[in-house]
Write a protein that holds these residues in place. Structure first.
Motif, PDB file in Angstrom:
ATOM      1  N   PRO A 146       5.017  44.242   9.560  1.00  0.00           N
ATOM      2  CA  PRO A 146       4.608  43.005  10.508  1.00  0.00           C
ATOM      3  C   PRO A 146       3.281  43.177  11.503  1.00  0.00           C
ATOM      4  CG  PRO A 146       7.083  43.392  10.226  1.00  0.00           C
ATOM      5  CD  PRO A 146       6.323  44.485   9.242  1.00  0.00           C
ATOM      6  N   ALA A 184      -1.756  34.728   1.611  1.00  0.00           N
ATOM      7  CA  ALA A 184      -0.678  34.946   2.082  1.00  0.00           C
ATOM      8  C   ALA A 184       0.353  35.833   1.362  1.00  0.00           C
ATOM      9  CB  ALA A 184       0.081  33.316   2.153  1.00  0.00           C
ATOM     10  N   ALA A 185       0.462  35.925   0.175  1.00  0.00           N
ATOM     11  CA  ALA A 185       1.120  36.828  -0.579  1.00  0.00           C
ATOM     12  C   ALA A 185       0.879  38.315  -0.099  1.00  0.00           C
ATOM     13  CB  ALA A 185       0.939  36.983  -1.909  1.00  0.00           C
ATOM     14  N   GLU A 186      -0.317  38.563   0.026  1.00  0.00           N
ATOM     15  CA  GLU A 186      -0.736  40.068   0.677  1.00  0.00           C
ATOM     16  C   GLU A 186      -0.334  40.283   2.080  1.00  0.00           C
ATOM     17  OE1 GLU A 186      -5.092  40.528  -0.133  1.00  0.00           O
ATOM     18  OE2 GLU A 186      -4.658  40.483  -2.207  1.00  0.00           O
ATOM     19  N   LEU A 187      -0.380  39.054   2.623  1.00  0.00           N
ATOM     20  CA  LEU A 187      -0.093  39.495   4.051  1.00  0.00           C
ATOM     21  C   LEU A 187       1.563  39.582   4.066  1.00  0.00           C
ATOM     22  CD1 LEU A 187      -1.788  36.710   5.954  1.00  0.00           C
ATOM     23  CD2 LEU A 187      -2.281  39.234   6.166  1.00  0.00           C
ATOM     24  N   ASP A 188       2.147  38.860   3.171  1.00  0.00           N
ATOM     25  CA  ASP A 188       3.729  39.263   3.343  1.00  0.00           C
ATOM     26  C   ASP A 188       4.115  40.631   2.874  1.00  0.00           C
ATOM     27  OD1 ASP A 188       4.324  36.864   4.254  1.00  0.00           O
ATOM     28  OD2 ASP A 188       4.749  35.853   2.113  1.00  0.00           O
ATOM     29  N   ASP A 189       3.170  41.457   1.988  1.00  0.00           N
ATOM     30  CA  ASP A 189       3.568  42.643   1.726  1.00  0.00           C
ATOM     31  C   ASP A 189       3.158  43.851   2.668  1.00  0.00           C
ATOM     32  OD1 ASP A 189       4.608  41.845  -0.857  1.00  0.00           O
ATOM     33  OD2 ASP A 189       2.449  42.065  -1.747  1.00  0.00           O
ATOM     34  N   ARG A 231      -0.034  43.141   9.783  1.00  0.00           N
ATOM     35  CA  ARG A 231       0.031  41.580   9.334  1.00  0.00           C
ATOM     36  C   ARG A 231      -0.401  40.797  10.614  1.00  0.00           C
ATOM     37  NH1 ARG A 231       4.532  40.639   6.925  1.00  0.00           N
ATOM     38  NH2 ARG A 231       5.783  39.935   8.741  1.00  0.00           N
ATOM     39  N   GLN A 232       0.143  41.111  11.684  1.00  0.00           N
ATOM     40  CA  GLN A 232      -0.282  40.403  12.921  1.00  0.00           C
ATOM     41  C   GLN A 232      -1.551  40.630  13.614  1.00  0.00           C
ATOM     42  OE1 GLN A 232       1.896  41.593  16.548  1.00  0.00           O
ATOM     43  NE2 GLN A 232       2.418  39.437  16.848  1.00  0.00           N
TER      44      GLN A 232
END
Length: 470
Positions: A290, A282-287, A293-294
């Protein structure tokens, strides 16, 4: 040869898209300017050499040579000026006169000709972004300049694509949105009076289907030549390696259909990211941005939903792991096509893209040539030219295919240009030379001649004869 009803100048002429449509209306080309040597040779071969010497236009290599700032322009008198001009940044040093702001750009050279020759109609073409928010200043400068020169012109860009036109109106199966700027010379004073009175012309044509034409009814094969008529066709066939890429991905298409009754999803499939969603950090996705990530989340969920099918497919195709990274990605935009081999494909740096074999993406100057799956080969330069509405007789001589593809990608779609030009002439007929109006309005609605196969017109005629559902 009888006297032509109007004369025209063809600037930034490329390989002659504007020439094809204005010639169709009986116009006489008196001046051509094209800086690219190979494009100029193609233009000359197809449009100038067939003419009697006394009717051949002046051929210029650099428009700046014939548009000096303090001397007369070297362009003959003409009634229509057509130009697919390059987009360049304009000066932003305050709100000066349009001509001053355009100085140093190639649009300024067009303006110099308009200033001195005042042709009745100006027809400009450019990429869609010229009217976008990033080029607002350029757009406003162009419109202001044309008005200062005495041309009635719309604030609103005309955006149109040939795939909106039915075959009998000059359409071709290519999505190619381009901005057209059309102006009629009425003089500075009248332009000012109309603007003060709030009389601003609307967009020339709407961006949308003409005569109710359904773009999904296009068929890409309508611009193709018979394989047996193509010299050295092996040059255009897919290599064994390229065929392997498609076959492996197509096996997944078939397995998905058998297992789920569904085709592949429409988002980009990145096989290197097929992992369980629970394994994503989740932390890597937040970086991540968008959009990325999607895509990663969607690919993980796709894998979770179809793990059994995907794992079996990958086990049966160990060679897939050795495919180039860009060939381990696929974007399915082909709706309900039963196979990759039924689609139009592009091998892109971002992956393989598959579309329904109806209409094709816009030809571009860089080489990402469309692959017509049913024939397992790329479009030839001759077919690409027909996609732009050029006749079957059009030829590139012995030049490199890469140069031919580039020239076609830089060109103007004949049918789209004719549609907006004819509509403009019809609307402004009262302010245009009568011979020009008569010639344009009496010319056939279809300027592309035999660019499409006879099957296109037969299919459309057959559909028109079918009873409509009540």
């Amino acid at each position: 040869m009888p006297r032509a009803p109007f004369k025209y100048a063809d600037l930034f002429a490329g390989i002659g898209g504007f020439h094809a449509m204005l010639d169709h209306a009986g116009g006489q080309c008196v001046y051509v300017s094209e800086i690219d040597r190979e494009a100029r040779e193609t233009y000359t071969r197809n449009w100038i050499e067939p003419l009697p010497v006394r009717h051949q236009p002046v051929l210029n290599t650099d428009i700046t040579l014939d548009t000096p700032e303090d001397l007369p322009v070297g362009v003959p008198e003409h009634h229509v000026l057509a130009a697919g001009f390059p987009c360049q940044p304009f000066s932003k040093s305050g709100y000066q006169r349009g001509m001053d702001e355009a100085r140093g750009t190639l649009f300024w050279n067009i303006a110099r000709i308009l200033e001195e020759r005042t042709p009745a109609v100006v027809l400009l073409e450019n990429v869609r972004n010229i009217a976008g928010p990033r080029h607002r200043h350029e757009w406003e400068t162009i419109i202001r300049t044309l008005r200062e020169l005495g041309y009635r012109v719309s604030d609103t860009p005309t955006v149109f694509s040939p795939h909106f036109l039915p075959p009998h109106r000059g359409g071709t199966p290519q999505v190619r949105d381009r901005v057209f700027i059309l102006g009629t010379y009425i003089g500075r004073e009248r332009v000012r009076e109309e603007l003060e009175a709030g009389l601003r012309p609307a967009v020339t044509v709407a961006r949308g289907p003409v005569e109710g034409w359904q773009a999904a009814d296009w068929r890409s094969e309508w611009v193709l030549d018979a394989d047996e008529a193509i010299t050295d066709i092996q040059r255009y066939r897919l290599s064994a390696q390229e065929t392997a890429w498609v076959n492996v991905w197509d096996d997944l298409v078939q397995r998905m259909w058998s297992s789920t009754g569904m085709r592949l999803p429409g988002f980009p499939l990145w096989s290197d990211e097929w992992v369980p969603e629970r394994s994503l950090d989740a932390a890597e996705l937040d970086d991540l941005p968008p959009w990325k990530r999607q895509i990663l989340v969607k690919n993980a969920r796709f894998y979770d939903a179809n793990r059994r099918v995907i794992d079996a497919w990958r086990k049966d195709h160990p060679e897939f792991n050795d495919f180039p990274a860009s060939r381990r990605k696929l974007e399915w935009q082909a709706q309900d096509a039963a196979s990759l081999w039924e689609t139009v494909m592009h091998f892109r740096p971002s992956g393989i893209r598959a579309k329904a074999a109806t209409y094709l993406p816009a030809l571009v100057a860089i080489t990402q040539t469309s692959i017509y799956g049913p024939r397992r080969r790329r479009l030839t330069p001759h077919e690409a030219a027909r996609l732009q509405g050029l006749p079957r007789s059009f030829n590139f001589g012995q030049q490199r295919d890469s140069a031919s593809y580039k020239q076609v990608g830089n060109g103007v779609a004949v049918g789209a240009a004719w549609h907006v030009f004819r509509t403009h002439v019809l609307r402004d007929a009262a302010d245009l030379p009568k011979e020009l109006v008569k010639a344009v309005l009496e010319a056939d609605l279809n300027p592309v001649g035999d660019a499409l196969s006879s099957e296109a017109f037969a299919a459309v005629a057959h559909d028109a004869e079918q009873p409509k559902a009540s």
